[in-house]
Design an enzyme around this catalytic site. Structure first.
Site, PDB file in Angstrom:
ATOM      1  N   GLY A 147       0.779  -1.232   0.000  1.00 52.74           N
ATOM      2  CA  GLY A 147       0.000   0.000   0.000  1.00 52.74           C
ATOM      3  C   GLY A 147       0.809   1.279   0.000  1.00 52.74           C
TER       4      GLY A 147
ATOM      5  N   ARG B 279       2.783  -1.651  -6.075  1.00 52.98           N
ATOM      6  CA  ARG B 279       2.855  -0.369  -6.773  1.00 52.98           C
ATOM      7  C   ARG B 279       4.218   0.323  -6.585  1.00 52.98           C
ATOM      8  NH1 ARG B 279      -1.944   2.495  -6.987  1.00 52.98           N
ATOM      9  NH2 ARG B 279      -2.522   1.193  -5.221  1.00 52.98           N
TER      10      ARG B 279
ATOM     11  N   CYS C 211     -16.036   3.651 -26.675  1.00 53.89           N
ATOM     12  CA  CYS C 211     -17.366   4.242 -26.795  1.00 53.89           C
ATOM     13  C   CYS C 211     -17.929   4.526 -25.418  1.00 53.89           C
ATOM     14  CB  CYS C 211     -18.277   3.306 -27.565  1.00 53.89           C
ATOM     15  SG  CYS C 211     -17.875   3.366 -29.286  1.00 53.89           S
TER      16      CYS C 211
END
Ligand code: LLP
Length: 463
Positions: free
Chosen positions: A278, A323, A391
């Site tokens: 984290g 991360r 889209c």
């Protein structure tokens, strides 16, 4: 961040619209080393290079969009985590951030362990030769088949996430004639948010077993009674993209409190404590992450202090950064397509990817930055929104970004800090093909995950 009416604003607006930006940067060609991978620089012509390679060459050879990963940076970040925690602790890279066989080999070589959270991640790890005893297996709903595979392979630990799983893993291990090492994941009543944490009285989410109400203590009681498992420690993961260490401090305090209860009740001192992952990274220049050595020092001090005051031997600490290892090591390279100036608003810059290669902006309102990389430019800054080709109007890659006003179709732009949770969360929405991951190092580039093809898509369509 605030609404701004900077004089050097976009060429199409007298008043800047609402957004997450301040003033345009003084120099649009500047590269903030906080958000770009270690070997990224601009050459004499202003073209961005990584690992000594011109991005235009990468685009030509591998196409766009592409995730470009700086292997040198990955290895040095992995090493920094390993060195920071030293021999008395373990660093488990969280594979969910990004996993491929090359990455598994780099981790192995750099001395890191690996956290997996599905059968697919486990298969990738094993197929790339990660020793099973250096793998931790996570998940709130591991299937019986996944548990069996993990136990058979001999994973170093399974992190138990529920009362049912305690029994399930013990049963499967016993059936296989094994004793599986396990940790119990607890929820400590600290809920981490992006830049802060909020202490919560109760646990209203799917992971772990709450400390509150003695539930975790009861889980430990049950685990200690079962022959098929060996309880080696307690696990806590408080959230993601955290900069403030005080959340970890509260978590460590509460986990050590449980270790003390266990010692008092059972006469057992559990040898390990895992504080999860984290740790935050810089997505934009506004973020100020800490270095691994500062984090290691802070976490070790917290746990040691808590254990001393509880008169416990300090357990072996482990952490699970994902991360913070891979995030800053990669950028996404896109080619600019349609450019649509909207009067009094901003200029919409469409790139050849979008929410299928980076869902984080749409899903979490994540902030990114972007730069023109195939050349430098002295043109005025214009306020843009970088959007994809899907889209869907929420198909936004970078919500508010300044790019040079002479930007043109065919230019290459790059979004830094996309190494974590972009390829791993990529989709085939609109049957868009998932980009390759190109690793660069010392003047050489190779796809470690190749681009998806239409044949790949059609192969699954067996109707
Ligand atoms: N350990 C456990 C038990 C976890 O659940 C996670 C992340 C980690 C470690 C690694 O966390 P990191 O150091 O990478 O922040 N998809 C989201 C993040 C979800 C993370 C889930 N668990 C995102 O894109 O930000």
């Amino acid at each position: 961040m605030s609404r701004s009416a900077h004089p050097a604003g976009p060429r199409h607006a007298d008043v800047l619209p609402e957004g997450h930006y301040t003033a345009p940067p003084a120099d649009l060609n500047a590269l903030d080393p906080k958000v770009w991978a270690e070997t990224v620089t601009r050459d004499d012509q202003g073209v961005l290079t990584v690992g000594g390679i011109d991005v235009r060459r990468l685009a030509e050879e591998f196409g766009t969009p592409a995730y470009v990963l700086d292997e040198t940076d990955f290895r040095s970040r992995a090493r920094a985590w390993r060195t920071a925690f030293g021999q008395d602790a373990d660093v488990f890279y969280a594979g969910k951030a990004f996993l491929s066989r090359a990455v598994v080999r780099w981790l192995h070589e750099e001395g890191l362990n690996l956290d997996v959270c599905s059968g697919g991640e486990l298969a990738t790890a094993l197929s790339a030769g990660m020793p099973a005893d250096r793998i931790a297996f996570h998940g709130n709903n591991k299937s019986v088949a996944e548990i069996r595979r993990a136990v058979e392979a001999g994973v170093g630990r399974i992190v138990l996430d529920s009362f049912q799983e305690i029994v399930r893993v013990a049963h499967i291990a016993q059936e296989l004639g094994k004793r599986q090492r396990v940790q119990i994941r607890v929820t400590v009543g600290v809920e981490a948010h992006t830049h802060e944490f909020i202490a919560t009285a109760h646990e209203d989410q799917k992971f772990g077993i709450p400390l509150a109400g003695g539930q975790a203590a009861e889980a430990v009681r049950r685990a200690l009674r079962l022959d098929g498992i060996e309880l080696i420690g307690i696990h806590s993961h408080i959230g993601s993209q955290i900069f403030d260490m005080s959340g970890f401090e509260v978590a460590a305090h509460r986990v050590v409190g449980l270790l003390k209860e266990i010692r008092d009740e059972h006469g057992v001192e559990l040898p390990e404590i895992d504080l999860g992952g984290g740790l935050g990274i810089a997505y934009t220049s506004d973020d100020d992450p800490r270095e691994p050595h500062e984090i290691a020092k802070a976490l070790t001090e917290i746990v040691t202090r808590e254990c001393e005051s509880a008169r416990l031997r300090t357990p072996r600490i482990s952490v699970e950064p994902g991360r913070a290892v891979v995030g800053p090591t990669a950028f996404t390279l896109y080619e600019v397509g349609t450019i649509k100036p909207l009067d009094h608003l901003r200029t919409y810059v469409s790139v050849d990817g979008g929410m299928s290669d980076n869902i984080r902006t749409a899903l979490y309102d994540a902030e990114y930055s972007v730069a023109l990389v195939s050349r430098s430019s002295d043109a005025e800054p214009m306020l843009t929104r970088v959007v994809g080709k899907h889209c869907e109007s929420g198909d936004i890659v970078v919500r508010d970004a300044f790019l040079p006003a002479d930007l043109a179709p065919g230019d290459l732009v790059a979004v830094p800090a996309t190494g974590a949770y972009c390829r791993s969360m990529a989709s085939n929405y609109n049957h868009v093909l998932r980009p390759p991951v190109v690793a660069v190092r010392d003047g050489e580039a190779r796809a470690i995950v190749r681009r998806e093809t239409e044949e790949d898509l059609l192969r699954l369509d067996v109707g």
